[in-house]
Enzyme design. Structure first.
Site, short mmCIF file in Angstrom:
data_model
loop_
_atom_site.label_atom_id
_atom_site.label_comp_id
_atom_site.label_asym_id
_atom_site.label_seq_id
_atom_site.Cartn_x
_atom_site.Cartn_y
_atom_site.Cartn_z
CG HIS A 18 -1.95 1.03 1.25
ND1 HIS A 18 -3.17 0.86 1.87
CD2 HIS A 18 -1.98 2.29 0.74
CE1 HIS A 18 -3.89 1.94 1.73
NE2 HIS A 18 -3.18 2.84 1.05
CG HIS A 42 -0.10 14.89 1.70
ND1 HIS A 42 -1.05 14.90 0.70
CD2 HIS A 42 -0.46 13.89 2.53
CE1 HIS A 42 -1.95 13.95 0.94
NE2 HIS A 42 -1.61 13.31 2.04
CG ASP A 65 -1.91 4.64 3.64
OD1 ASP A 65 -1.84 4.96 2.44
OD2 ASP A 65 -2.84 4.99 4.39
CG LEU A 102 4.39 5.06 -6.04
CD1 LEU A 102 5.01 4.16 -7.10
CD2 LEU A 102 5.34 5.21 -4.86
NE ARG A 103 0.18 11.67 -2.61
CZ ARG A 103 -0.80 11.09 -1.93
NH1 ARG A 103 -1.70 10.35 -2.55
NH2 ARG A 103 -0.91 11.24 -0.64
CG ASP A 130 -6.34 3.90 -0.35
OD1 ASP A 130 -7.05 3.89 0.67
OD2 ASP A 130 -5.17 4.30 -0.35
N1 NCD Z 1 -3.97 7.50 4.30
C1 NCD Z 1 -4.19 8.78 4.11
O1 NCD Z 1 -4.43 9.50 5.08
N2 NCD Z 1 -4.16 9.34 2.89
C2 NCD Z 1 -4.03 8.66 1.62
C3 NCD Z 1 -5.30 8.03 1.18
C4 NCD Z 1 -5.64 6.76 1.91
O2 NCD Z 1 -4.78 5.87 2.08
O3 NCD Z 1 -6.79 6.57 2.29
C5 NCD Z 1 -3.56 9.68 0.59
O4 NCD Z 1 -3.68 9.42 -0.63
O5 NCD Z 1 -3.01 10.72 0.97
ZN ZN Z 2 -7.03 4.54 2.52
ZN ZN Z 3 -3.67 4.76 1.03
#
Ligand code: NCD
Ligand code: ZN
Ligand code: ZN
Length: 428
Positions: A61, A310, A306, A64-65, A153
């Site tokens: 999970h 940002h 995850d 990579l944006r 997601d």
């Molecule tokens: N986990 C998060 O808080 N943010 C994730 C999205 C996600 O995993 O739900 C994101 O794309 O920034």
């Molecule tokens: Zn999520």
């Molecule tokens: Zn996520």
């Protein structure tokens, strides 16, 4: 080039291997494994005495944006960051813009990942077109291009009907539906876990039932259609129990937890630091301890980061407008080894299962076995090396981590995937 990895403790629980061995790698392949290999056979030698040599770690999970969010991360910086953290494979979530909901964009992501030449990127396709929750995306075409799962997601799969159709559709492809479990009607404008600390701090809470309701819905649908449900970033005790019960009934339900939900709880929000803001939110201490129990008893299948980069301005702001999510590739091994291995005495074999063997099975990787004739796919870590996490060393473009400055015992040392070698550095 010939590389020799010397004096490591080679640990591959999937084949019952636990021995001090040397590994010779030629043209990206393991050509020899034995108790002592002549140094003259290699062009470059890594002496990894005191380190564990494990099958390459697989992150189920990550974000990579790219495309669309390149100010936060690109496929290249993300895949480089993953390797610096000890991962040879990472699953890329589809909440890019445009979103990864069709074959062309999956091809683009794979091409960029190949050109970058760092960790292997395994794309996850969207469940619904534009992740709008209305109709299924072109899943079959994306499977042909190489997606390993589907997920909306960032958002939950919108309706029971769509969950049912998506699970049914995935059965012939044998891929999981990965669910971000959040009942959106319960989480509007909320920022942190609902409980003692949200009351104390006067912040609007995300109740644990927002997760539990969606996990329950999906398990019910999955048991009906006999599909394969995977719960992403599971964070509550109640949801964990739902998964445990489903497994005990023989249903195909897998789940992952993140290092931050295992290490931190909602009391950290007292700092008002936006690096403690993510979805799902950091939960209560009771939930956190339940997750550690789930690690011990086998209910949890995988640890996934995850990784959610940002740009600074989306975190350097008031807590109620901050972006949700934190980066995770380069802190995962120190956090997990420090917490699970050193503090909770969880065996290294179980940690390797959670970060390599099981996630590799979920995405059906063939590589990863430490055997002669196989592609080199290795994570070398030093369980006793202490590091003070320093994001200046990170390869990620982003800096949104709550672990900066933390002293942790355990560090990634070297990541090898074929001809790709990276000496890891995440702190001092
Ligand atoms: N986990 C998060 O808080 N943010 C994730 C999205 C996600 O995993 O739900 C994101 O794309 O920034
Ligand atoms: Zn999520
Ligand atoms: Zn996520």
């Amino acid at each position: 080039m010939k590389y020799l990895i010397k004096n490591g403790q080679v640990l591959d629980p999937s084949i019952g291997l636990n021995k001090n061995l040397d590994i010779l790698i030629e043209d990206g392949m393991i050509t020899e494994i034995s108790e002592s290999i002549e140094e003259s056979k290699a062009d470059k030698i890594y002496d990894v005495k005191g380190c564990i040599v494990a099958p390459g770690f697989v992150d189920l999970h990550a974000h990579l944006r790219e495309p669309g969010g390149e100010r936060a991360e690109t496929i290249e910086t993300g895949a480089m960051s993953a390797m610096n953290g000890g991962f040879t494979h990472v699953c890329a979530m589809p909440n890019t813009s445009p979103c990864m909901d069709n074959a062309a964009i999956i091809t683009l992501v794979l091409d960029k990942a190949r050109d970058a030449g760092y960790a292997e990127v395994l794309p996850v396709g969207a469940v619904s077109k534009k992740r709008e929750g209305k109709e299924l995306a072109s899943i079959g075409e994306m499977v042909q291009k190489g997606i390993v799962a589907i997920s909306d997601d960032g958002l939950p799969v919108a309706t029971s009907d769509l969950v049912k159709k998506a699970l049914e559709y995935c059965i012939p492809f044998n891929i999981p539906l990965m669910e971000h479990a959040e009942d959106l009607t319960l989480t509007k404008k909320a920022v942190m876990n609902e409980g003692f600390y949200s009351t104390k701090l006067g912040l609007k809470g995300i109740p644990s039932i927002a997760e539990d309701i969606i996990v329950a819905r999906d398990i019910i649908v999955n048991s009906y259609v006999k599909g394969w449900l995977h719960i992403q970033h599971l964070s509550t005790e109640f949801s964990l129990n739902l998964v445990r019960e489903a497994k005990s009934r023989g249903e195909r339900v897998t789940c992952e937890v993140t290092p931050h939900h295992l290490y931190l709880n909602d009391s950290y929000l007292e700092s008002f630091d936006t690096n403690y803001i993510m979805k799902p939110p950091l939960r209560s201490e009771k939930d956190r301890l339940a997750l550690i129990e789930g690690i011990k008893d086998g209910t949890i299948d995988a640890i996934a980061t995850d990784h959610a980069p940002h740009p600074n301005e989306h975190k350097n702001c008031e807590i109620d407008i901050a972006a949700f999510g934190i980066i995770g590739f380069e802190t995962a091994i120190p956090v997990i080894i420090d917490l699970l291995y050193h503090k909770h005495g969880i065996p290294m074999e179980r940690i390797i299962e959670l970060m390599s063997i099981n996630p590799a099975k979920i995405v059906k990787l063939e590589e990863g076995r430490i055997m002669e004739g196989k592609k080199a796919d290795l994570t070398v870590l030093n369980p006793d090396k202490e590091v003070t996490i320093n994001p200046d060393y990170f390869k990620s473009k982003a800096r949104n981590t709550p672990f900066k400055g933390l002293r942790l015992k355990g560090s990634p040392v070297l990541t090898v995937f074929g001809n790709r070698f990276m000496e890891c550095r995440v702190g001092d």
